[in-house]
Design a protein around this motif. Structure first.
Motif, PDB file in Angstrom:
ATOM      1  N   VAL A 146      -1.957   4.438   7.258  1.00 51.35           N
ATOM      2  CA  VAL A 146      -2.385   4.396   5.847  1.00 51.35           C
ATOM      3  C   VAL A 146      -1.641   3.254   5.186  1.00 51.35           C
ATOM      4  O   VAL A 146      -0.479   3.024   5.497  1.00 51.35           O
ATOM      5  N   ARG A 184      -6.141   9.008   0.541  1.00 52.61           N
ATOM      6  CA  ARG A 184      -6.749   7.761   1.022  1.00 52.61           C
ATOM      7  C   ARG A 184      -7.315   7.943   2.440  1.00 52.61           C
ATOM      8  O   ARG A 184      -6.744   8.685   3.240  1.00 52.61           O
ATOM      9  N   PHE A 223      -8.118  11.747   6.312  1.00 49.80           N
ATOM     10  CA  PHE A 223      -7.897  11.434   4.906  1.00 49.80           C
ATOM     11  C   PHE A 223      -6.484  11.893   4.573  1.00 49.80           C
ATOM     12  O   PHE A 223      -6.073  12.991   4.973  1.00 49.80           O
ATOM     13  N   THR A 249       2.815   4.751  -1.381  1.00 49.71           N
ATOM     14  CA  THR A 249       2.281   5.985  -1.951  1.00 49.71           C
ATOM     15  C   THR A 249       2.546   6.043  -3.459  1.00 49.71           C
ATOM     16  O   THR A 249       2.171   7.006  -4.109  1.00 49.71           O
ATOM     17  N   GLY A 300       0.843  -1.202   0.000  1.00 52.22           N
ATOM     18  CA  GLY A 300       0.000   0.000   0.000  1.00 52.22           C
ATOM     19  C   GLY A 300       0.869   1.240   0.000  1.00 52.22           C
ATOM     20  O   GLY A 300       0.627   2.181   0.756  1.00 52.22           O
ATOM     21  N   ARG A 327      -7.565   7.096   6.052  1.00 55.88           N
ATOM     22  CA  ARG A 327      -6.638   6.394   6.951  1.00 55.88           C
ATOM     23  C   ARG A 327      -7.400   5.381   7.790  1.00 55.88           C
ATOM     24  O   ARG A 327      -8.557   5.613   8.155  1.00 55.88           O
ATOM     25  N   ARG A 328      -6.744   4.286   8.110  1.00 58.76           N
ATOM     26  CA  ARG A 328      -7.314   3.310   9.043  1.00 58.76           C
ATOM     27  C   ARG A 328      -7.154   3.902  10.451  1.00 58.76           C
ATOM     28  O   ARG A 328      -6.130   4.503  10.741  1.00 58.76           O
ATOM     29  N   HIS A 380     -14.028   9.500  10.283  1.00 61.55           N
ATOM     30  CA  HIS A 380     -14.272   9.784   8.867  1.00 61.55           C
ATOM     31  C   HIS A 380     -15.545  10.610   8.693  1.00 61.55           C
ATOM     32  O   HIS A 380     -15.603  11.504   7.854  1.00 61.55           O
ATOM     33  N   THR A 430      -2.067  11.103  -0.654  1.00 65.52           N
ATOM     34  CA  THR A 430      -2.826  10.281  -1.606  1.00 65.52           C
ATOM     35  C   THR A 430      -4.341  10.435  -1.456  1.00 65.52           C
ATOM     36  O   THR A 430      -5.087   9.877  -2.266  1.00 65.52           O
TER      37      THR A 430
END
Ligand code: IMP
Ligand code: MG
Length: 421
Positions: free
Chosen positions: A271, A300, A294, A128, A126, A302-303, A288, A298
Motif C-alpha cells: 500500500v 485503500r 483493501f 497513512t 503514500g 492495495r497494489r 480486487h 485507510t
C-alpha cells in the motif's frame, strides 16, 4: 518459547490472524513498534475485529497484551479502540499494559505528515497520515512527549504548550491551520485519565514474566521492506519493523528470543508508493474483483503482484526467519498459472539481492518461473494433505526459495482456516 513474528514483505501479510492463532500457546503478546498506522484484521466466530494499537492477542481470554516502549501512541485513538473492542464484548482490563516510555502522537504530527506529503508532490510516500513519521522524528530529536508525561497533568500541559507553539510556527509557515493548545490539552488529559490504569514500566513486567517462565509472542507491525533501515527507503515507515525492533521496542534482550516466524502472503501486496518489482495488473484486478486487498487502516486498494522470492529471501536473512507462515493461499485458487520471481535483472546482470538504491530497484525486472495452478477452492482444507497437490508443491517451492521451513499455511481469515505442518 519466545517468538518474534515479522512481516516478510511490505506489510498486510496477515500477521493479525497468525498472532491470534499463535496466542493460544503464549502467555503474553507484545507490540514493540509502529503506531495506529497498522491495521490487523482478525475474524473470529463471524465477528470482524480490526486492531491498530492493541496487540491482536487481546481476543484470547487470559492473555496479557503489552504496548511496548517502541510504539508511538495516539492516546485518543487508543481510547477509541479500547471502547470499540469493549462494544464487541472483548474484555479489557488488567490484560492490557502500556509502556510509560512509549512516545505520543499529537495532532501536529498528523498535520505535518500531511503537509510533508503535499510538499513531496508526485514523490510522496503514500503514508497513512497518522503522524507516525513526525512522531518518531520528535523521538529521535529528543523533543517528544512520552506516556509518563501524559499521566502527570502539570508536566504534560507545560511541555505540550511549548510543543504547540513550536509546531504552530511551522504549520503557519506552510500555510496550514494552527492547532489549539486548549483543545489538545483537554482531549489528551481526558484520554490520560482513561489510560492511566494501564500505564506502567512494561520492561520490568516483561523481565518478571521471563523469570516466571512465561512465553512471549512479539507481534510485528508493517513488514520488512517498510523498515526504516532495511526497507525501500524513503518509501518506508519510521520504525524498525524487522526482528531487532522487537528487542529495542520491548526491552527484552536478543538472547531471550527463541524463534523468528516470518509471515508472507502467497503473492505480494503493497500500500502506498514506492518500488514494487513484481507488481502486476492481472493479479491486482483478479484479487480486487474478489473483494480482497483493501487496506484495514485507510481502505485503500492495495497494489498486488506475484510472489517475490528475492524479497522474501532477503527478509529471511535480515530477520533470521526460521519458520514461515504463508497466508492468503486461497487468493490464488482461480489461477491456471502462477508466477514466482526468483531473481531480478538489472540491465544485463542477474541479481539475487534487492539493490539498496531505490532508483536501481525501480529499474529491476523480475525473472519468473511458472507453476501450474490448482483451480480448486482451498478454504475448507484443515490439514496439509487436504490441499490440492499443486498447491502443496507451490507452498513448498516458495518456502524453499525463501530459505525457511514452512510451518503454517492459511486458507482464509478464520482461526479454523489455519493449517499447521
Ligand atoms: P506511515 O507508516 O504512515 O508513515 O506510512 C509509510 C508507508 O508505510 C506507506 O507506504 C504506508 O502505506 C505504509 N504502511 C504503514 N503502515 C502499514 C501497515 O500496517 N500495513 C501496510 N503498509 C503500511
Ligand atoms: Mg495491515
Amino acid at each position: 518459547m519466545n517468538t518474534i513474528l515479522v512481516g516478510a514483505q511490505w506489510g498486510d501479510e496477515g500477521k493479525g490472524k497468525i498472532i491470534d492463532f499463535l496466542t493460544e500457546d503464549a502467555h503474553i503478546v507484545v507490540r514493540s513498534q509502529g503506531g495506529n498506522n497498522a491495521g490487523h484484521t482478525v475474524i473470529h466466530a463471524g465477528t470482524k475485529y480490526v486492531l491498530h494499537l492493541i496487540p491482536s492477542g487481546i481476543l484470547r481470554p487470559g492473555k496479557t497484551c503489552v504496548i511496548g516502549n517502541g510504539v508511538v501512541i495516539d492516546p485518543v485513538a487508543l481510547v477509541g479502540e479500547i471502547e470499540g473492542m469493549k462494544k464487541l464484548k472483548v474484555k479489557i482490563g488488567k490484560n492490557l499494559l502500556i509502556s510509560d516510555a512509549a512516545h505520543i502522537v499529537f495532532p501536529y504530527h498528523r498535520a505535518l505528515d500531511e503537509q510533508r506529503e503535499i510538499a513531496k508532490g508526485k514523490n510522496k510516500i503514500g503514508t497513512t497520515k497518522r503522524g507516525i513519521g513526525p512522531a518518531y522524528g520528535d523521538k529521535a530529536a529528543r523533543t517528544g512527549l512520552r506516556m509518563c508525561d501524559l499521566i502527570q497533568p502539570d508536566v504534560f500541559s507545560a511541555k505540550l504548550q511549548a510543543k504547540i507553539k513550536e509546531n504552530n510556527a511551522i504549520l503557519k509557515a506552510l500555510g496550514a491551520k494552527p492547532i489549539s493548545f486548549k483543545e489538545v490539552n483537554d482531549t489528551y488529559l481526558g484520554a490520560a485519565e482513561k489510560l492511566r490504569p494501564f500505564v506502567t514500566n512494561t520492561v520490568v513486567f516483561l523481565h518478571n514474566a521471563l523469570k516466571a517462565g512465561r512465553e512471549i509472542l512479539f507481534e510485528g507491525a508493517q513488514g520488512t521492506f517498510l523498515d526504516i533501515d532495511h526497507g525501500t527507503y524513503p518509501f518506508v515507515t519510521s520504525s524498525n519493523t524487522t526482528a531487532g525492533g522487537a528487542c529495542t521496542g520491548s526491552g527484552v534482550p536478543p538472547h531471550r528470543m527463541d524463534r523468528v516466524l516470518g509471515v508472507m502472503k502467497a503473492y505480494t501486496t503493497r500500500v502506498g508508493e514506492g518500488p514494487f518489482p513484481t507488481e502486476d495488473a492481472e493479479i491486482s484486478d483478479m484479487l480486487h474483483a474478489m473483494g480482497r486487498e483493501f487496506g484495514a487502516t485507510t481502505g485503500r486498494a492495495r497494489r498486488c503482484g506475484w510472489f517475490d522470492a528475492v524479497a522474501t529471501r532477503y527478509a529471511t536473512m535480515i530477520n533470521g526467519i526460521d519458520e514461515l507462515a504463508v497466508t492468503n493461499l486461497d487468493g490464488l485458487d482461480k489461477l491456471a498459472r502462477i508466477r514466482v520471481c526468483t531473481h531480478y535483472k538489472l540491465g544485463r546482470k542477474t541479481i539475487e539481492v534487492p539493490p539498496t538504491d531505490t532508483r536501481l530497484l525501480v529499474q529491476c525486472t523480475p525473472v519468473y518461473t511458472e507453476f501450474p495452478g490448482w483451480q480448486t477452492a482451498t478454504e475448507n482444507a484443515k490439514k496439509f494433505t487436504d490441499l490440492p497437490a499443486n498447491a502443496r508443491k507451490y507452498l513448498h517451492a516458495i518456502a524453499e526459495l525463501t530459505g525457511a521451513k514452512l510451518r503454517i499455511a492459511s486458507v482464509g481469515p478464520g482461526r479454523e482456516q489455519t493449517i499447521v505442518l
